[in-house]
Motif scaffolding. Sequence first.
Motif, PDB file in Angstrom:
ATOM      1  N   ASP A 138       0.836  -1.192   0.000  1.00 18.93           N
ATOM      2  CA  ASP A 138       0.000   0.000   0.000  1.00 18.93           C
ATOM      3  C   ASP A 138       0.878   1.252   0.000  1.00 18.93           C
ATOM      4  O   ASP A 138       2.063   1.186   0.370  1.00 18.93           O
ATOM      5  N   PRO A 139       0.314   2.402  -0.402  1.00 19.93           N
ATOM      6  CA  PRO A 139       1.106   3.638  -0.452  1.00 19.93           C
ATOM      7  C   PRO A 139       1.764   4.025   0.866  1.00 19.93           C
ATOM      8  O   PRO A 139       2.804   4.690   0.871  1.00 19.93           O
ATOM      9  N   ASP A 140       1.162   3.613   1.999  1.00 22.35           N
ATOM     10  CA  ASP A 140       1.735   3.977   3.299  1.00 22.35           C
ATOM     11  C   ASP A 140       2.849   3.030   3.737  1.00 22.35           C
ATOM     12  O   ASP A 140       3.361   3.123   4.854  1.00 22.35           O
ATOM     13  N   GLY A 141       3.221   2.076   2.877  1.00 20.66           N
ATOM     14  CA  GLY A 141       4.315   1.162   3.201  1.00 20.66           C
ATOM     15  C   GLY A 141       3.876  -0.156   3.811  1.00 20.66           C
ATOM     16  O   GLY A 141       4.681  -1.089   3.909  1.00 20.66           O
ATOM     17  N   ARG A 142       2.620  -0.253   4.229  1.00 24.47           N
ATOM     18  CA  ARG A 142       2.131  -1.507   4.797  1.00 24.47           C
ATOM     19  C   ARG A 142       1.733  -2.461   3.674  1.00 24.47           C
ATOM     20  O   ARG A 142       1.601  -2.055   2.502  1.00 24.47           O
ATOM     21  N   VAL A 143       1.527  -3.741   4.023  1.00 24.98           N
ATOM     22  CA  VAL A 143       1.150  -4.749   3.023  1.00 24.98           C
ATOM     23  C   VAL A 143      -0.143  -5.433   3.450  1.00 24.98           C
ATOM     24  O   VAL A 143      -0.457  -5.511   4.638  1.00 24.98           O
ATOM     25  N   ARG A 144      -0.867  -5.919   2.453  1.00 23.82           N
ATOM     26  CA  ARG A 144      -2.149  -6.570   2.700  1.00 23.82           C
ATOM     27  C   ARG A 144      -2.017  -8.090   2.675  1.00 23.82           C
ATOM     28  O   ARG A 144      -1.214  -8.636   1.912  1.00 23.82           O
ATOM     29  N   ALA A 145      -2.824  -8.746   3.514  1.00 26.36           N
ATOM     30  CA  ALA A 145      -2.915 -10.211   3.496  1.00 26.36           C
ATOM     31  C   ALA A 145      -4.392 -10.589   3.471  1.00 26.36           C
ATOM     32  O   ALA A 145      -5.191 -10.058   4.237  1.00 26.36           O
ATOM     33  N   THR A 146      -4.737 -11.506   2.577  1.00 24.63           N
ATOM     34  CA  THR A 146      -6.119 -11.946   2.438  1.00 24.63           C
ATOM     35  C   THR A 146      -6.414 -13.098   3.393  1.00 24.63           C
ATOM     36  O   THR A 146      -5.629 -14.049   3.502  1.00 24.63           O
ATOM     37  N   LEU A 147      -7.548 -13.001   4.074  1.00 18.60           N
ATOM     38  CA  LEU A 147      -8.034 -14.076   4.944  1.00 18.60           C
ATOM     39  C   LEU A 147      -9.467 -14.384   4.547  1.00 18.60           C
ATOM     40  O   LEU A 147     -10.316 -13.504   4.520  1.00 18.60           O
ATOM     41  N   GLU A 148      -9.723 -15.630   4.234  1.00 21.68           N
ATOM     42  CA  GLU A 148     -11.047 -16.077   3.814  1.00 21.68           C
ATOM     43  C   GLU A 148     -11.482 -17.200   4.763  1.00 21.68           C
ATOM     44  O   GLU A 148     -10.767 -18.198   4.908  1.00 21.68           O
ATOM     45  N   ILE A 149     -12.621 -17.035   5.410  1.00 22.09           N
ATOM     46  CA  ILE A 149     -13.163 -18.083   6.283  1.00 22.09           C
ATOM     47  C   ILE A 149     -14.443 -18.614   5.647  1.00 22.09           C
ATOM     48  O   ILE A 149     -15.402 -17.864   5.442  1.00 22.09           O
ATOM     49  N   ILE A 150     -14.426 -19.889   5.308  1.00 23.61           N
ATOM     50  CA  ILE A 150     -15.602 -20.544   4.727  1.00 23.61           C
ATOM     51  C   ILE A 150     -16.390 -21.221   5.842  1.00 23.61           C
ATOM     52  O   ILE A 150     -15.814 -21.937   6.668  1.00 23.61           O
ATOM     53  N   TRP A 151     -17.681 -20.980   5.858  1.00 19.65           N
ATOM     54  CA  TRP A 151     -18.576 -21.645   6.812  1.00 19.65           C
ATOM     55  C   TRP A 151     -19.415 -22.675   6.072  1.00 19.65           C
ATOM     56  O   TRP A 151     -20.026 -22.371   5.047  1.00 19.65           O
ATOM     57  N   MET A 152     -19.423 -23.886   6.593  1.00 15.60           N
ATOM     58  CA  MET A 152     -20.178 -24.988   6.010  1.00 15.60           C
ATOM     59  C   MET A 152     -21.183 -25.484   7.049  1.00 15.60           C
ATOM     60  O   MET A 152     -20.833 -25.675   8.213  1.00 15.60           O
ATOM     61  N   SER A 153     -22.426 -25.667   6.617  1.00 21.48           N
ATOM     62  CA  SER A 153     -23.436 -26.207   7.531  1.00 21.48           C
ATOM     63  C   SER A 153     -24.243 -27.278   6.816  1.00 21.48           C
ATOM     64  O   SER A 153     -24.494 -27.188   5.607  1.00 21.48           O
ATOM     65  N   GLY A 154     -24.605 -28.302   7.563  1.00 24.70           N
ATOM     66  CA  GLY A 154     -25.417 -29.374   7.018  1.00 24.70           C
ATOM     67  C   GLY A 154     -26.094 -30.118   8.154  1.00 24.70           C
ATOM     68  O   GLY A 154     -25.672 -30.033   9.316  1.00 24.70           O
ATOM     69  N   TRP A 155     -27.130 -30.834   7.822  1.00 24.62           N
ATOM     70  CA  TRP A 155     -27.939 -31.551   8.817  1.00 24.62           C
ATOM     71  C   TRP A 155     -27.878 -33.046   8.567  1.00 24.62           C
ATOM     72  O   TRP A 155     -27.887 -33.490   7.411  1.00 24.62           O
ATOM     73  N   ALA A 156     -27.809 -33.820   9.644  1.00 28.64           N
ATOM     74  CA  ALA A 156     -27.942 -35.266   9.502  1.00 28.64           C
ATOM     75  C   ALA A 156     -29.351 -35.553   8.984  1.00 28.64           C
ATOM     76  O   ALA A 156     -30.322 -34.967   9.466  1.00 28.64           O
ATOM     77  N   PRO A 157     -29.494 -36.398   7.975  1.00 31.23           N
ATOM     78  CA  PRO A 157     -30.808 -36.594   7.354  1.00 31.23           C
ATOM     79  C   PRO A 157     -31.880 -37.032   8.351  1.00 31.23           C
ATOM     80  O   PRO A 157     -31.622 -37.783   9.296  1.00 31.23           O
ATOM     81  N   HIS A 158     -33.099 -36.528   8.114  1.00 26.76           N
ATOM     82  CA  HIS A 158     -34.261 -36.859   8.934  1.00 26.76           C
ATOM     83  C   HIS A 158     -35.501 -36.739   8.067  1.00 26.76           C
ATOM     84  O   HIS A 158     -35.563 -35.872   7.178  1.00 26.76           O
TER      85      HIS A 158
END
Length: 286
Positions: free
Chosen positions: A240-260
């Motif tokens: 970045d212009p201010d001298g700092r750097v960026r790091a990407t963080l991606e959190i994937i959420w997975m949800s599912g149900w036991a069949p009923h």
Amino acid sequence: MTAPIVFDHDLIVRHLQRRQPGAEDFVTSLALYDLQDRLLAVTRRFEQALIMGPDATVLPERGETHDGVTSFERAGTALAAPGQLLLDPEDLALPRSDYDLIVSIFDLQIVNDVPGFLARLRRHLRPDGLLLAAAIGGNTLTELRQAFLTADVSHSGGAYARVAPFIEIKDAGALLQRAGFALPVADVENHVVRYAHPLSLMQELKRLGASNPLADRPERMATASLLAGAAEAYKDLAGDPDGRVRATLEIIWMSGWAPHESQQKPLAPGSAKVSMTRILGDKAGS
């Protein structure tokens, strides 16, 4: 068919054991904050709930749903304190098979057989039990991966695996379906974290016990010249212009149900009561 060995589990344990006391794990903190919001949206009280992650000592004892407070059993797939469960992530012999909620926080980052792991979790849920799993997404640390690729090619003429592979959001729902979950849903939380210098990011990964966990990793330690080259490449990629750097963080959420049997099911092909022609008129054939 045996899953390929991607992660060195013993190395992961050693990395976690070497973490600096009191080091803040902001990535897990973000996931646990997201988890609380997701639980509050659930209109159900859970009687038998388990929360698990590589390090059980950083996991909460309770969670709150819309209908009340849930107490968690806590389990670690790499580290656990006395009184907590310590599990083999490739075997996963849980003490119960009737949980109505299982939460997994980043276990998928250290498991070689991801479909098998998810299938084993489903078998430990009672019918209509819920799985919530957080995983690091495929775009995480893409800048660091590219920087090391550039530095490796420059220094040795080849490329080495220095950043662990992560799950892609497009694959998450299919993994749940393959493991036998009903009503699978996957979504992603995106974060950008900024650092004063690329080496600050590398040092933080080491403090968090998140250094290279791959079984097929370079035998030689990264040299000072390689690290310097990776840092320069990183600045070019994500500075970045201010001298700092960026790091990407991606959190994937997975949800599912036991069949009923009570759960919604898709209609069988050809069972619709109203034809599309009646709804769309002439547009149906266009």
